[in-house]
Motif scaffolding. Structure first.
Motif, PDB file in Angstrom:
ATOM      1  N   THR B 157      -5.272 -11.672   6.882  1.00 47.51           N
ATOM      2  CA  THR B 157      -5.668 -10.762   6.027  1.00 47.51           C
ATOM      3  C   THR B 157      -5.293 -11.899   4.872  1.00 47.51           C
ATOM      4  OG1 THR B 157      -3.293 -10.468   5.619  1.00 47.51           O
ATOM      5  CG2 THR B 157      -4.594  -8.883   6.723  1.00 47.51           C
ATOM      6  N   ASP B 167      -6.159  -1.945  -7.460  1.00 47.64           N
ATOM      7  CA  ASP B 167      -6.379  -1.372  -6.359  1.00 47.64           C
ATOM      8  C   ASP B 167      -5.714  -1.687  -4.780  1.00 47.64           C
ATOM      9  OD1 ASP B 167      -7.088   0.318  -3.728  1.00 47.64           O
ATOM     10  OD2 ASP B 167      -8.917   0.559  -4.496  1.00 47.64           O
ATOM     11  N   TYR B 168      -4.714  -1.012  -4.310  1.00 50.86           N
ATOM     12  CA  TYR B 168      -3.222  -1.794  -3.489  1.00 50.86           C
ATOM     13  C   TYR B 168      -4.098  -1.534  -1.967  1.00 50.86           C
ATOM     14  CZ  TYR B 168      -2.784   2.821   0.033  1.00 50.86           C
ATOM     15  OH  TYR B 168      -3.020   3.192   0.479  1.00 50.86           O
ATOM     16  N   ARG B 169      -5.217  -1.043  -1.952  1.00 50.54           N
ATOM     17  CA  ARG B 169      -5.957  -1.557  -0.978  1.00 50.54           C
ATOM     18  C   ARG B 169      -6.418  -2.985  -0.426  1.00 50.54           C
ATOM     19  NH1 ARG B 169     -10.170   3.208  -0.225  1.00 50.54           N
ATOM     20  NH2 ARG B 169     -10.395   2.346  -1.989  1.00 50.54           N
ATOM     21  N   SER B 177      -1.710  -2.184   3.454  1.00 53.18           N
ATOM     22  CA  SER B 177      -3.325  -1.596   3.017  1.00 53.18           C
ATOM     23  C   SER B 177      -4.125  -1.935   3.636  1.00 53.18           C
ATOM     24  CB  SER B 177      -2.999  -2.790   1.574  1.00 53.18           C
ATOM     25  OG  SER B 177      -3.089  -3.899   1.573  1.00 53.18           O
ATOM     26  N   GLN B 178      -4.302  -2.740   4.578  1.00 54.56           N
ATOM     27  CA  GLN B 178      -5.788  -2.504   5.220  1.00 54.56           C
ATOM     28  C   GLN B 178      -5.467  -2.921   6.677  1.00 54.56           C
ATOM     29  OE1 GLN B 178      -5.974  -6.571   3.214  1.00 54.56           O
ATOM     30  NE2 GLN B 178      -7.583  -6.605   5.119  1.00 54.56           N
ATOM     31  N   TYR B 189     -12.507  -7.825  -0.339  1.00 56.09           N
ATOM     32  CA  TYR B 189     -11.298  -8.025  -1.498  1.00 56.09           C
ATOM     33  C   TYR B 189     -12.323  -7.611  -2.616  1.00 56.09           C
ATOM     34  CZ  TYR B 189      -8.363  -9.631   2.446  1.00 56.09           C
ATOM     35  OH  TYR B 189      -7.687  -9.651   3.945  1.00 56.09           O
ATOM     36  N   GLY B 551       0.022   2.887  -5.744  1.00 57.62           N
ATOM     37  CA  GLY B 551      -0.309   2.258  -4.447  1.00 57.62           C
ATOM     38  C   GLY B 551       0.801   1.806  -3.310  1.00 57.62           C
TER      39      GLY B 551
END
Lengths: 157, 575
Positions: B157, B167-169, B177-178, B189, B551
Motif C-alpha cells: 500500500t 478521507d482515511y480510506r 483503511s484499505q 488514492y 476516520g
C-alpha cells in the motif's frame, strides 16, 4: 515485566545517587540526588555537535548542617578526573542546576568557603559523590559470558 | 559441548525455567577460535531456489557471544529479486520533480529496479523506477489523484506520511483503511494537502523490506504566502537512509517476519538521496534550505553541516514558533526538518552523521562519524546575499496564534497513558543471558547497532513490542480509542527502561497533528506541529493531539521492525 507507574519528573532510571563520604562534620548523614533532563532543544533530545547528550543536571542535598562561612559546591568531572567543571553552588534549599555534556561523568559535592569564588577544581573535603548511569557500562572482557576473553588483548590490565 | 547444551535447553529437552547458569570445565573451553565461522559470512546469496542466511557485517574484533556461533534467524531468508540477473530489470534513475496541480492525476508504480550502490549492482525497488521516488510538489490546498500500480511481487500500500487526509480510506493502512494492493493490481488514492511543509510517502506493508529497498519519496507542499519562509539562495531535499550490505549484496530479510526485531535493521552504508556520494555545488555566502527526511528503518541521525551555522525553520507539519540556531539536527525515523545553512567559506564541506556510538563489549562510548553528503563551496560570491535574513531568527506569529488556542490544554491531566515495553519469547538463550548484563546501562537513543548478532537473530516471531495502556492493561492492537472531531487529547507516553530491551521509539500518529508539550515534566518552550516524535528511553513525553480528522487511524512506532513486531494501536475519530 510489570507496568511501571508513569513519572512525569526527571527519569528515575538516569538519576544519580549521591553517596556521602561521612567524613565531613555536619554532613555525615547527608543524602543527595542528581537528576538529568535534556537541555532545551527543538528535537526533543539535546545532542551536541560531537554527538554527546546535553543534560541539565539538577542536584539536591539534604540532612546537611553547614557552619557559618561554609558552602557546598557541586562539580562534574570525567571518570578519570582529567576534566573538572563547576556545576554550581547549592542554594539555601541545597539545590543547584547546571549543564553537562560528557558521556560518563562523576558528580562531586565539596565543602568550600562561602566567600571564595570557586576555582577550577575543588579545594575542600568531599561531602558526597555519585556517577552517571552510563558509568555502569564496563568492559565485559574477562567477565560473565566473556570470562575466557583475556582482558590484556583488549588493552585492559 | 556448550552449543549442544544450549540447543538442548532451547529445545526444551533439558531444563525448564526462566533463568539458569551454565558452567564449563576449563578443558571444555577449547573451541573453534573463529567464532564467526558458523554464520556463512561469505556464503553465496542462493543455493538452488533458496536464499541463504549469512551473517551481516560487523566489527570482527568483537568476540562472538558464546553459544551464538551457529545461530541464525528462525524465519526463512528472503530477498526480493534474488536469482534475477540485475541486467534484466530496468536501471533506476535519480528522482524527478513532479509539479502537480490541483485536480491532476499522476501515475505511481512500485517495481523492481537495478541500482548501483558503491561498486555493487543490486536489484532493489523504486517508485516510477527512481531513487528516491518522484518528488511531488504541490500547493497548499491542492487535491490530487494518484493512480498507483503494484508491480512488485508482494502486496503493498502507499501511506502518505503526515498528510491530514480528508478521507482515511486513502491513508494506506491495510486492514484499517484499505485492502492490500496485490501484485499486479492498482488503487486510486485521493489526496489533499492542508498544511505547508515536507512530507513523504512509503509502503505500509513490510516496510522493513519494501521501504528499505527504496520505496520512498517526498512531497513538498508549497506555501501560498511568498514570505512564509525567509529567502534563501537554493533549496535541496536530503533523504537520509542506510542499507545493510556485504560483498555479496543485500543481507536477506526474514520471509515470514522481520529480522532485527530488537533494535531494528541498521544499515552499514549511508545513502543520501539514494546514493553513497551525494554532492552539490554552492557559491560562497549562499544560504541553502535543506529539507531533511529520515527514511531509515531504525537509525536516528545527528546531522552536522561541517560546523557551518544552522537555523531550524520547521518540522513535520509546521514552522516553529520561533526559529532557532543549532549546531546539529537530530532526526529520528520518519521525522522531517527544514533547516537553513549558511556556507560563507569556500572549500569542501562534508555533511556527517556524528554520534557517540556504544561498544557494549568494551563498555565504552566512541565517536562515530559517517559522511552523508558533500557541499562544494565555490569562491565565487553568491549572486544575492541572504546572510542578513539568515541571521534573523523569525518569530512566526501565525504559528503562535494557532498554538495559543491549545495552550489551555497544556497542563491538563493526561487523557490516555501508554507504556512502551517489549515481550520476548524463545530467543536464543545466550541472548536472554546477555541482556541481563547489557541493560545495566541503556542510552536514551541507540545511535548504532551495538549488538549486531543478537539483533539479527531476533525476529518478529520472538519479539513483541508493546504499547500498553496504563489504565486498562490493554496492549497494542487491543487498544482502539474513540474520539470526537476536534478533541484535544493528551497522550502521555512513558518509555520503560526496565523492559527486556529498552529502546528509543519514534511515535507516529496518522491523520492528525500533535504538539510535544512536555518531556520529563519540562515544558517545551518552542513548538511546531508534529506527526512523529522521539520518546527516549526512560523518558515521559506528553503528546497533545489535535483530533482534527474523522476516520480510522493508527499510531505506532516508526522503527519498521518494531511496527511489524506489534508496536501499533488503532483509534477512531468520529464526526
Amino acid at each position: 515485566m510489570s507496568c511501571v507507574d508513569v513519572d512525569p519528573d526527571p527519569p528515575v532510571y538516569y538519576a544519580i545517587d549521591l553517596v556521602p563520604t561521612r567524613k565531613v562534620p555536619g554532613a555525615r548523614m547527608a543524602e543527595g540526588q542528581g537528576d538529568v533532563t535534556f537541555a532545551t532543544s527543538p528535537f526533543g533530545v539535546s545532542i551536541s555537535e560531537n554527538g554527546q547528550y546535553v543534560y541539565n543536571l539538577s542536584v539536591a542535598m539534604k540532612n546537611v548542617t553547614l557552619k557559618e562561612g561554609k558552602a557546598l559546591d557541586v562539580w562534574v568531572t570525567t571518570p578519570n578526573l582529567d576534566q573538572v567543571k563547576h556545576l554550581g553552588r547549592l542554594d539555601e534549599a541545597f539545590r543547584t542546576v547546571g549543564s553537562v555534556d560528557w558521556n560518563k561523568f562523576l558528580v562531586v559535592v565539596t565543602l568550600e568557603s562561602a566567600t571564595a569564588d570557586p576555582g577550577s577544581t575543588w579545594t575542600g573535603p568531599i561531602v558526597a559523590r555519585g556517577m552517571s548511569r552510563s558509568g555502569l557500562m564496563h568492559t565485559m572482557a574477562g567477565h560473565g559470558p566473556f570470562q575466557s576473553e583475556p582482558c590484556a588483548v583488549y588493552g585492559y590490565r | 559441548m556448550l552449543k549442544r547444551l544450549l540447543r538442548a535447553v532451547q529445545a526444551g529437552s533439558l531444563l525448564f525455567g526462566t533463568f539458569f547458569i551454565i558452567g564449563l570445565s576449563t578443558s571444555a573451553r577449547a573451541q573453534d577460535m573463529d567464532m564467526h565461522a558458523g554464520h556463512n559470512m561469505d556464503a553465496p546469496v542462493m543455493r538452488g531456489d533458496s536464499v541463504l542466511w549469512r551473517m551481516p557485517p560487523m566489527d570482527m574484533s568483537m568476540p562472538m557471544l558464546p553459544g551464538m556461533d551457529t545461530e541464525v534467524p528462525i524465519t526463512a531468508a528472503y530477498l526480493p529479486g534474488a536469482g534475477l540477473d540485475p541486467m534484466s530489470v530496468p536501471e533506476a534513475k535519480p528522482f524527478e520533480i513532479l509539479d502537480v496541480d490541483d485536480g491532476d492525476t499522476i501515475h505511481l508504480q512500485a517495481g523492481l529496479v537495478r541500482r548501483q550502490i558503491g561498486a555493487q549492482t543490486l536489484v532493489m525497488m523504486g517508485y516510477n523506477g527512481q531513487y528516491p521516488g518522484p518528488l511531488l510538489r504541490v500547493s497548499r490546498g491542492a487535491n490530487i489523484n494518484v493512480h498507483f500500480v503494484n508491480a512488485i511481487d508482494q502486496p503493498t500500500t502507499v501511506h502518505w506520511h503526515g498528510l491530514r487526509l480528508d478521507d482515511y480510506r486513502f491513508d494506506g493502512i491495510p486492514g484499517i483503511s484499505q485492502a492490500p494492493v496485490e501484485s499486479g493490481e492498482s488503487f486510486l488514492y485521493k489526496l489533499n494537502f492542508p498544511d505547508e511543509g515536507l512530507y513523504w510517502y512509503h509502503p505500509h506493508m513490510r516496510e522493513d523490506v519494501q521501504q528499505d529497498l527504496g520505496l520512498y519519496g517526498n512531497m513538498l507542499v508549497n506555501p501560498i504566502s511568498a514570505d512564509f519562509y525567509a529567502p534563501v539562495n537554493r533549496e535541496q531535499t536530503l533523504v537520509l537512509d542506510d542499507i545493510l550490505i556485504d560483498a555479496n549484496g543485500i543481507i536477506p530479510y526474514g520471509k515470514s517476519a522481520p529480522t532485527h526485531a530488537l533494535m531494528g535493521r541498521f544499515g552499514n552504508v549511508m545513502l543520501t538521496n539514494g546514493v553513497t556520494d551525494f554532492s552539490m555545488d554552492v557559491k560562497r555566502g549562499e544560504v541553502v534550505r535543506f529539507f531533511l527526511t529520515n527514511v531509515a528503518n531504525s537509525r536516528t541521525f545527528n546531522v552536522v553541516f561541517g560546523g557551518n551555522p544552522i537555523k531550524v525553520v520547521a518540522s513535520d507539519i509546521s514552522r516553529y514558533e520561533e526559529e532557532m540556531s543549532v549546531s546539529s539536527v537530530v532526526i529520528a525515523p520518519a521525522e522531517r526538518y527544514i533547516v537553513d545553512v549558511l556556507f560563507d567559506e569556500p572549500g569542501e564541506v562534508t555533511i556527517t552523521n556524528t554520534v557517540q556510538a556504544i561498544n557494549h563489549f568494551r563498555g565504552e562510548f566512541y565517536p562515530s562519524v559517517q559522511a552523508l553528503a558533500t557541499v562544494r563551496v565555490d569562491d565565487t560570491p553568491a549572486d544575492v546575499s541572504h546572510a542578513a535574513a539568515f541571521e534573523e531568527l523569525r518569530t512566526n506569529e501565525e504559528v503562535i496564534a494557532d498554538i495559543d488556542s491549545f495552550r489551555p490544554y497544556f497542563d491538563k491531566a493526561p487523557d490516555k497513558e501508554l507504556e512502551l515495553t517489549v515481550r520476548v519469547n524463545n530467543l536464543p538463550l545466550p541472548v536472554m543471558r546477555m541482556m541481563e548484563i547489557d541493560t545495566l546501562y541503556v542510552p536514551p537513543i541507540e545511535w548504532n547497532d551495538a549488538m549486531p548478532m543478537m539483533n539479527w537473530v531476533s525476529t518478529g516471531e520472538q519479539v513483541e513490542w508493546l504499547l500498553r495502556e496504563k489504565d486498562t492493561g490493554r496492549e497494542s492492537m487491543d487498544i482502539n480509542w474513540t474520539f470526537q472531531k476536534d478533541d484535544v487529547v493528551k497522550v502521555r507516553i512513558f518509555n520503560s527502561p526496565r523492559s527486556f530491551h529498552p529502546m528509543n521509539h519514534p511515535i507516529h500518529f496518522h491523520g492528525q497533528r500533535f504538539l510535544v508539550t512536555h518531556i520529563d515534566g519540562v515544558e517545551n518552550p518552542n513548538m511546531a506541529w508534529k506527526d512523529t516524535a522521539i520518546v527516549p528511553v526512560g523518558s515521559t513525553v506528553d503528546f497533545l493531539v489535535h483530533m482534527s480528522n474523522p476516520g480510522k487511524w493508527m499510531a505506532h512506532c516508526h522503527i519498521a521492525e518494531h511496527l511489524h513486531a506489534g508496536m501499533m494501536l488503532s483509534f477512531e475519530v468520529t464526526d
